[in-house]
Scaffold this active site. Sequence first.
Site, PDB file in Angstrom:
ATOM      1  N   ASN A 138     -67.131 117.113  31.855  1.00 44.54           N
ATOM      2  CA  ASN A 138     -66.087 116.138  31.538  1.00 44.54           C
ATOM      3  C   ASN A 138     -66.755 115.033  30.720  1.00 44.54           C
ATOM      4  OD1 ASN A 138     -64.121 114.208  31.461  1.00 44.54           O
ATOM      5  ND2 ASN A 138     -63.746 114.164  33.685  1.00 44.54           N
ATOM      6  N   ARG A 175     -63.268 119.884  30.234  1.00 40.29           N
ATOM      7  CA  ARG A 175     -62.004 119.150  30.369  1.00 40.29           C
ATOM      8  C   ARG A 175     -61.659 118.557  29.005  1.00 40.29           C
ATOM      9  NH1 ARG A 175     -60.791 113.208  32.008  1.00 40.29           N
ATOM     10  NH2 ARG A 175     -58.549 113.372  32.277  1.00 40.29           N
ATOM     11  N   HIS A 213     -52.709 114.600  33.718  1.00 41.66           N
ATOM     12  CA  HIS A 213     -53.048 114.952  35.103  1.00 41.66           C
ATOM     13  C   HIS A 213     -52.637 116.386  35.443  1.00 41.66           C
ATOM     14  CE1 HIS A 213     -52.815 110.417  36.316  1.00 41.66           C
ATOM     15  NE2 HIS A 213     -54.073 110.768  36.047  1.00 41.66           N
ATOM     16  N   ARG A 256     -52.467  99.700  33.821  1.00 39.91           N
ATOM     17  CA  ARG A 256     -51.373 100.032  32.891  1.00 39.91           C
ATOM     18  C   ARG A 256     -50.031  99.643  33.500  1.00 39.91           C
ATOM     19  NH1 ARG A 256     -53.456 105.798  32.574  1.00 39.91           N
ATOM     20  NH2 ARG A 256     -55.306 105.619  31.269  1.00 39.91           N
ATOM     21  N   GLU A 263     -60.020 118.444  40.519  1.00 33.84           N
ATOM     22  CA  GLU A 263     -59.842 118.919  39.142  1.00 33.84           C
ATOM     23  C   GLU A 263     -60.985 119.827  38.714  1.00 33.84           C
ATOM     24  OE1 GLU A 263     -58.030 115.607  36.492  1.00 33.84           O
ATOM     25  OE2 GLU A 263     -58.695 114.633  38.320  1.00 33.84           O
TER      26      GLU A 263
END
Length: 397
Positions: free
Chosen positions: A9, A89, A178, A239, A382
């Site tokens: 990643n 990823r 996601h 956010r 993940e």
Amino acid sequence: MADAVLVLNCGSSSIKYQLIDEAGSVLGRGLAERIGEDSGRLTHTGPRGDVDRSEPIPDHETGLRVILNAFDDAGPALDDAGLVAVGHRVVHGGDRFADPVLIDDDVVATIRELVPLAPLHNPANLAGIEVARKIFSTVPHVAVFDTAFHQTMPPHAYTYAVPQQWHEDFGVRRYGFHGTSVAYVAREAARMLGRDPGDANLIVAHLGNGASITAVAAGRSVDTSMGLTPLEGLVMGTRSGDVDPAIVAHLGRLAGASAETVDEALNRNSGLLALAGANDMREVHRRADAGEEGASLALDVYCYRLRKYIGAYSAVLGRVDAVVFTAGVGENDPDVRARSLAGLDRLGIEVDAACNEAAERGARLISPDGSHVAVLVVPTNEEVEIARQARALALPR
Ligand code: ADP
């Protein structure tokens, strides 16, 4: 031989990695960080111990070589692990990738074409792919996209009601993120419910620093709260989630702020941070418990937004088998879980207070026996999902 997959990643200044065997066990893991800065750092955990080294890591290629040295020093030996693939990823696959893909030059070129959709993430993911293909030249490389799982959304869910030229020329539509996490959690949830994954209707709330919620019908994503970018939807650490897009022009007119400045503020200085003064949910709770009104309001807004989406996705799905919580907040915060589901008993959604508050960490049911809709907490993973998908492509059976 463990038929291991190395999961990478890559961010702009970091490489996170895990070596995962066929059973989903982590054989070694670590992080190369501060790539391109004056002093880099490599931390690694392997069967022969831990490595924690500070040394300059000028670029991603050096980063991967430093990682290989750590495997040599602390194990496991990559040769003994029987490396069968490298899984990467990749954040944005646009509407070009609905599934993981074996990487070749054409795939690299397509990921590069998608850079305008993810200008911070895709270039870093590409840097990792390019150096890893050089260093691990004999094994297949697989790209696993955050957006891919949501490519099953129907047009009425992914289309924004805006000039369609924007979609055609600039790719303006909902993509969702996601997806790798949601795919993993949805399969685990179906297993816990004793259902075939292709027959489970779920509402999956991934509540980490970034947060999103997805409606899964018969195992497929049919709507999700993040949009063209990860800004839309739920309240997050920094956010805003949903706002009136006219805010951008309003602040331009009244405060002389550029669109870039407002975008930056909505992504980095909004959410929990703006309301509570902290983006870490544990700190938000501490401040609320200490009587800070901003922190209490932040929790109210966060949970209310979540409840609205759960109601909306109940309407989208009709039959809901389970509401599933995952990621840092979803897995660890009984207060957020209880408050976001409060008052939804008419939809068949209830929480058993004792189960919800129990200090358990694994996958678990937190709704009362016999309730209409199961409420589940499922830890996400993940990396294991990327390894599973990469192995399936690299070793077709
Ligand atoms: P990322 O999106 O970076 O992968 P995580 O899934 O690790 O993030 O989630 C990070 C969030 O989880 C942070 O807001 C953190 O405060 C929150 N979190 C972690 N542990 C707890 C806890 N025990 N209670 C509440 N929130 C928690």
